[in-house]
Design a protein around this motif. Structure first.
Motif, PDB file in Angstrom:
ATOM      1  N   THR A   1      21.735  56.237 118.823  1.00 18.97           N
ATOM      2  CA  THR A   1      21.871  57.279 117.807  1.00 18.97           C
ATOM      3  C   THR A   1      20.529  57.977 117.647  1.00 18.97           C
ATOM      4  O   THR A   1      19.512  57.316 117.411  1.00 18.97           O
TER       5      THR A   1
ATOM      6  N   PRO B   1      14.187  67.075 123.204  1.00 25.90           N
ATOM      7  CA  PRO B   1      15.176  66.004 123.327  1.00 25.90           C
ATOM      8  C   PRO B   1      14.761  64.993 124.394  1.00 25.90           C
ATOM      9  O   PRO B   1      14.026  65.324 125.321  1.00 25.90           O
TER      10      PRO B   1
ATOM     11  N   VAL C   1      20.996  66.718 121.560  1.00 27.34           N
ATOM     12  CA  VAL C   1      20.745  66.355 120.166  1.00 27.34           C
ATOM     13  C   VAL C   1      20.462  67.631 119.380  1.00 27.34           C
ATOM     14  O   VAL C   1      19.604  68.423 119.785  1.00 27.34           O
TER      15      VAL C   1
ATOM     16  N   THR D   1      22.636  63.997 113.688  1.00 30.21           N
ATOM     17  CA  THR D   1      22.488  62.953 114.701  1.00 30.21           C
ATOM     18  C   THR D   1      23.432  63.189 115.862  1.00 30.21           C
ATOM     19  O   THR D   1      24.470  63.846 115.734  1.00 30.21           O
ATOM     20  N   ALA D   2      23.053  62.640 117.005  1.00 36.69           N
ATOM     21  CA  ALA D   2      23.930  62.571 118.178  1.00 36.69           C
ATOM     22  C   ALA D   2      24.048  61.107 118.563  1.00 36.69           C
ATOM     23  O   ALA D   2      23.079  60.346 118.444  1.00 36.69           O
TER      24      ALA D   2
END
Length: 650
Positions: A411, A419, A434, A449-450
């Protein structure tokens, strides 16, 4: 494995290693004499897998009754070297040359880092290295390193600078001889010499403790050593005292470091080597992590390279922070500006990230709190002296990632930071998608978040933008070069870091560079057990029985008593004060056992001291006394109370 003739500078060669390859066996030993880390090369050397050594007394490895490994040096001594007789797993006696460094963490915990060099075949061209009076009597400290950047020759000057004999250093890399960020930088520059064939210079070459008044009183020049066909066969390092800006050597090292003579008279300054430059470099290095923490979720390697411009050192930093549930946080950040102010702001932000990580905030929430902190810092520091600088670090970028080895989920959230790059086990490489988020200190804007599932063995590369902002190429070309370096096969992540920097940097960078490379591990089902529990007090006994059975399957019967008490208290607490569903999870990670109990109530419990006639209130106090550490982790719905036990000694 066969044993070759040994001496203080030689050791046995693993027959499974590539012909001619050298390696360094490493281990760490606590002040109590227990082995706390055991490398793969240590297994190659002595045959013991980590599971048979970690947590055991180091003295058990001795072939004799001597206590050298149990107490490597007298109290107060920071380094020890000598020859020790060890027992191979197959029973053979092996006399090995060992070098041990004592490291003390900021919390005051000390441990010994022990290394032993195992030599390979010497390249034929190294037999013609300088061996006469000029090499031995040079006024410079000279050393020669082979293709693996392992020391093969050192003159008397280098022996004095590092307070070790050539025999004690032979076969070791510079960071193993003198652990220090300056050694890491010097070794990276040596790799650059090897890759490009061009001479290089480093501003700070480390002295060993006791070797001189200040650790960075030396500079170093690095040059390739070529064979008659022009191929680079070695790297020569020449360390020498720095010179004053006006030219000519400063005879007094105190003057070189402080910018003034012994009488105090000043000299003109110039050039996640002026006095100010030296002070800032020292501050920056002291604020960066000196060692990376023990954890089982990721293999880690890192590099930090300060800017080579007159603007001075910036505020780039990186960090690795163990979290609950065997998870690990990776942090990379970049404070705007240069000099002491940027370094000091970096130190404050790094401390804040540690504090926020301890309460297990999700990445986006952590960046929000960090954003608020920078706004407060800028308000405190606003004034006429802050002209030309970003007050409080406004504009700072940061990337915060959390990797879970159980679910293999990563996460990530970022605040204006580049990124991360991901290299899959199949060799494909890409930038993780992201949401960018604003730089820190602007306020009022959200962070997102990604989440991505990573295959075991994936490589994550986190970096600051100084790595991409090169004068002679645009960002796309820089990314292509980084991707190519990341995908090249490499035996270690240390090699990956060196290759990335060698591919990206043709000269000292205009901005600081921080690089953090991690390879993912996974905790498989045989190391994790989960039970769904009903909200009924009678289920507590069932939870204890399930726990005991699982510990027996893991061969951890000796830990059953304490673990049963922890499980009993945590499950009882969830049934009384929580909400269903309730779940119990056990995680066996190397030398750690983790107990977690989750429920759907978001209210966190608080430890209190029960009074004499209170019927409850003692559960969490008991948990705190039995566990090595414990805490609460919140989710979108509900919470998890966790407790970690050390299995050392079980």
């Amino acid at each position: 494995m066969e044993q070759l003739p040994t001496s203080p500078g030689e050791g046995p060669q693993d027959t499974n290693a590539a012909p001619g390859s050298a390696y360094t066996a490493t281990a760490t030993i606590s002040e109590q004499g227990l082995v706390t880390e055991w490398s793969e090369d240590a297994r190659r050397l002595l045959g013991y897998p980590p599971a048979e050594v970690v947590g055991q007394p180091a003295a058990r490895l001795l072939a004799d009754d001597a206590g050298a490994l149990a107490a490597p040096a007298p109290p107060g001594q920071e380094r020890w070297s000598g020859t020790v007789a060890l027992r191979h797993r197959d029973g053979r006696r092996m006399e090995l040359g060992l070098l041990a460094h004592r490291w003390t963490s900021t919390g005051g915990t000390a441990k010994w880092f022990v290394v032993s060099a195992v030599p390979g075949a010497t390249p034929p061209s190294l037999g013609e290295l300088p061996d006469g009076w000029m090499f031995e009597q040079s006024p410079c400290a000279l050393a020669v390193f082979d293709a693996d950047l392992r020391l093969v020759r050192a003159n008397a000057g280098m022996e004095r600078a590092l307070s070790l004999t050539e025999a004690e250093m032979r076969g070791l890399r510079l960071p193993e001889i003198a652990p220090d960020p300056a050694s890491d930088e010097t070794e990276r520059t040596m790799r650059l010499v090897w890759e490009t064939g061009e001479p290089q210079h480093v501003d700070a070459f480390v002295r060993a403790a006791g070797g001189g008044p200040q650790p960075d009183a030396l500079a170093a020049s690095l040059a390739p050593v070529r064979d008659p066909d022009g191929r680079v066969r070695a790297v020569c390092l020449a360390a020498h005292e720095r010179t004053a800006a006006a030219g000519g050597p400063r005879g007094d090292l105190l003057q070189d470091v402080t910018g003034s003579g012994a009488d105090g008279a000043g000299i003109p300054d110039g050039g996640r080597h002026t006095r100010d430059h030296t002070t800032t470099m020292t501050l920056q290095r002291s604020l960066l992590p000196q060692t990376l923490p023990d954890q089982g979720a990721l293999d880690i390697a890192s590099r930090y390279l300060p800017a080579g411009t007159e603007a001075g050192v910036g505020g780039d930093w990186f960090d690795v922070i163990p979290l609950s549930g065997a998870r690990v946080a990776l942090v990379v950040g970049d404070v705007v500006g240069h000099g002491i102010r940027a370094s000091a702001t970096m130190g404050r932000l790094r401390t804040a990230v540690h504090t926020l990580a301890d309460v297990d905030l999700p990445p986006d929430e952590l960046l929000t709190h960090l954003d608020d902190l920078i706004i407060h810092l800028s308000a405190d520091e606003a004034g006429p002296d802050s002209a030309g600088q970003a007050a409080g670090g406004i504009g700072t970028t940061c990337l915060y990632a959390v990797y879970d080895p159980v679910s293999r989920l990563c996460t990530v959230a970022r605040a204006g930071h580049p990124p991360p790059a991901v290299v899959s086990p199949d060799g494909s490489v890409y930038l993780l998608d992201v949401p960018a988020g604003p730089p820190l200190g602007l306020g009022g804007l959200p962070f997102e978040t990604a989440e991505v599932e990573l295959a075991e063995g994936s490589v994550l590369a986190l970096y600051t933008d100084g790595l991409l902002q090169m004068r002679d190429r645009d960002v796309d070309d820089a990314l292509d070069s980084m991707f190519a370096a990341l995908t090249r096969p490499a035996s270690t992540l240390e090699t990956v870091c060196d290759r990335v920097l060698a591919a990206m940097l043709t000269h000292r960078p205009d901005d600081d560079v921080a690089l953090l490379v991690a390879r993912t591990r996974a905790l498989h089902e045989d190391k994790v057990c989960v039970w769904d529990l009903s909200s009924d007090p009678s289920v507590v006994g069932q939870a204890r029985r399930c726990t005991t059975d699982q510990l027996t399957a893991w061969g951890l019967e000796d830990a059953s008593f304490v673990t049963e008490l922890l499980v009993s208290e945590l499950v009882t607490n969830a049934i009384r004060y929580g909400r269903p569903p309730i779940q119990l999870r056990l995680i066996h990670e190397n030398s750690t056992l983790i107990c977690e109990v989750s429920d759907a109530n978001n209210t966190a419990p608080h430890m209190r001291r029960a009074r004499i006639f209170d019927e409850g209130g003692r559960g969490l106090l008991l948990v705190a006394q039995l566990a090595q550490r414990w805490g609460t982790r919140h989710a979108a719905v509900g919470k998890t109370i966790w407790a970690e036990q050390s299995l050392v000694g079980f």
